[in-house]
Design a protein around this motif. Structure first.
Motif, PDB file in Angstrom:
ATOM      1  N   GLY A  55      46.607  47.337  48.008  1.00 18.25           N
ATOM      2  CA  GLY A  55      45.555  46.792  47.155  1.00 18.25           C
ATOM      3  C   GLY A  55      44.833  47.790  46.276  1.00 18.25           C
ATOM      4  O   GLY A  55      43.900  47.418  45.548  1.00 18.25           O
ATOM      5  N   SER A  56      45.218  49.036  46.288  1.00 15.72           N
ATOM      6  CA  SER A  56      44.587  50.013  45.396  1.00 15.72           C
ATOM      7  C   SER A  56      45.075  49.779  43.970  1.00 15.72           C
ATOM      8  O   SER A  56      46.264  49.594  43.742  1.00 15.72           O
ATOM      9  N   THR A  57      44.145  49.827  43.029  1.00 12.65           N
ATOM     10  CA  THR A  57      44.464  49.492  41.642  1.00 12.65           C
ATOM     11  C   THR A  57      44.220  50.660  40.698  1.00 12.65           C
ATOM     12  O   THR A  57      43.430  51.568  40.975  1.00 12.65           O
ATOM     13  N   ASN A  58      44.903  50.594  39.572  1.00  8.83           N
ATOM     14  CA  ASN A  58      44.756  51.584  38.515  1.00  8.83           C
ATOM     15  C   ASN A  58      44.896  50.842  37.191  1.00  8.83           C
ATOM     16  O   ASN A  58      45.778  49.983  37.051  1.00  8.83           O
ATOM     17  N   TYR A  59      44.012  51.155  36.229  1.00  7.24           N
ATOM     18  CA  TYR A  59      44.022  50.451  34.955  1.00  7.24           C
ATOM     19  C   TYR A  59      44.110  51.427  33.790  1.00  7.24           C
ATOM     20  O   TYR A  59      43.593  52.553  33.863  1.00  7.24           O
ATOM     21  N   GLY A  60      44.727  50.956  32.706  1.00  9.80           N
ATOM     22  CA  GLY A  60      44.699  51.728  31.478  1.00  9.80           C
ATOM     23  C   GLY A  60      43.279  51.786  30.931  1.00  9.80           C
ATOM     24  O   GLY A  60      42.486  50.860  31.147  1.00  9.80           O
ATOM     25  N   ASP A  61      42.963  52.863  30.232  1.00 11.05           N
ATOM     26  CA  ASP A  61      41.599  53.057  29.730  1.00 11.05           C
ATOM     27  C   ASP A  61      41.155  51.919  28.815  1.00 11.05           C
ATOM     28  O   ASP A  61      39.972  51.572  28.774  1.00 11.05           O
ATOM     29  N   PHE A  62      42.071  51.332  28.097  1.00 11.28           N
ATOM     30  CA  PHE A  62      41.715  50.304  27.123  1.00 11.28           C
ATOM     31  C   PHE A  62      41.306  48.985  27.786  1.00 11.28           C
ATOM     32  O   PHE A  62      40.748  48.117  27.147  1.00 11.28           O
ATOM     33  N   VAL A  63      41.584  48.828  29.078  1.00  9.37           N
ATOM     34  CA  VAL A  63      41.276  47.566  29.751  1.00  9.37           C
ATOM     35  C   VAL A  63      39.770  47.333  29.811  1.00  9.37           C
ATOM     36  O   VAL A  63      39.286  46.237  29.524  1.00  9.37           O
ATOM     37  N   LYS A  64      39.028  48.344  30.211  1.00 11.19           N
ATOM     38  CA  LYS A  64      37.568  48.327  30.205  1.00 11.19           C
ATOM     39  C   LYS A  64      36.973  47.063  30.822  1.00 11.19           C
ATOM     40  O   LYS A  64      36.103  46.414  30.240  1.00 11.19           O
ATOM     41  N   GLY A  65      37.468  46.696  31.999  1.00 13.44           N
ATOM     42  CA  GLY A  65      36.903  45.588  32.742  1.00 13.44           C
ATOM     43  C   GLY A  65      37.354  44.208  32.290  1.00 13.44           C
ATOM     44  O   GLY A  65      36.921  43.207  32.843  1.00 13.44           O
ATOM     45  N   ARG A  66      38.229  44.130  31.315  1.00 16.23           N
ATOM     46  CA  ARG A  66      38.653  42.822  30.813  1.00 16.23           C
ATOM     47  C   ARG A  66      39.782  42.207  31.629  1.00 16.23           C
ATOM     48  O   ARG A  66      39.945  40.995  31.661  1.00 16.23           O
ATOM     49  N   PHE A  67      40.607  43.049  32.251  1.00 19.40           N
ATOM     50  CA  PHE A  67      41.787  42.565  32.974  1.00 19.40           C
ATOM     51  C   PHE A  67      41.611  42.819  34.470  1.00 19.40           C
ATOM     52  O   PHE A  67      40.964  43.791  34.877  1.00 19.40           O
ATOM     53  N   THR A  68      42.245  41.966  35.277  1.00 20.42           N
ATOM     54  CA  THR A  68      42.233  42.143  36.728  1.00 20.42           C
ATOM     55  C   THR A  68      43.644  41.948  37.261  1.00 20.42           C
ATOM     56  O   THR A  68      44.272  40.920  36.992  1.00 20.42           O
ATOM     57  N   ILE A  69      44.120  42.923  38.011  1.00 15.55           N
ATOM     58  CA  ILE A  69      45.431  42.798  38.651  1.00 15.55           C
ATOM     59  C   ILE A  69      45.215  42.450  40.115  1.00 15.55           C
ATOM     60  O   ILE A  69      44.274  42.944  40.758  1.00 15.55           O
ATOM     61  N   SER A  70      46.088  41.603  40.641  1.00 10.08           N
ATOM     62  CA  SER A  70      46.019  41.223  42.051  1.00 10.08           C
ATOM     63  C   SER A  70      47.445  40.948  42.530  1.00 10.08           C
ATOM     64  O   SER A  70      48.371  40.861  41.722  1.00 10.08           O
ATOM     65  N   ARG A  71      47.588  40.816  43.829  1.00 10.55           N
ATOM     66  CA  ARG A  71      48.928  40.551  44.352  1.00 10.55           C
ATOM     67  C   ARG A  71      48.866  39.722  45.621  1.00 10.55           C
ATOM     68  O   ARG A  71      47.863  39.743  46.343  1.00 10.55           O
TER      69      ARG A  71
END
Length: 114
Positions: A55-71
């Motif tokens: 469940g550890s996540t990593n986001y591109g800098d451009f995401v800026k809280g707009r996207f959420t990944i889950s599984r």
């Protein structure tokens, strides 16, 4: 071998939302990392978001809280919820599975346009 298949792309207006899904099948191993990458015309493929089986996540800098990944590990499926979409988010979104190798889906088109 692992097979990866994306779904959920489409056309959306600026400010809208989409949810992408990616299902992995085949020789699935615990400890894998799944993620989403995107490629816009004339640009290199870039990381959107990734998530470990823990469940550890990593986001591109451009995401800026707009996207959420889950599984959902029971379904070997990863999701990407995209909110506040912008025209510059347009591109082909690819799902990736990593464990002793890297496996890619064929991609799903996301177009943000009015």
């Amino acid at each position: 071998q692992v097979q990866v298949m994306e779904s959920g792309g489409g056309l959306v207006q600026p400010g809208g939302s989409l949810r992408l899904s990616c299902a992995a099948s085949g020789s699935i191993a615990s400890g894998n990392v799944m993620g989403w990458y995107r490629q816009a015309p004339g640009k290199e493929r870039e990381l959107v978001a990734s998530i470990t089986s823990g469940g550890s996540t990593n986001y591109g800098d451009f995401v800026k809280g707009r996207f959420t990944i889950s599984r959902d590990n029971a379904k070997n499926t990863v999701y990407l919820r995209m909110n506040s979409l912008k025209p510059e988010d347009t591109g082909v979104y690819y799902c990736n599975y990593q464990f002793r190798g890297s496996f890619w889906g064929q991609g799903t088109q996301v177009t943000v346009s009015s």
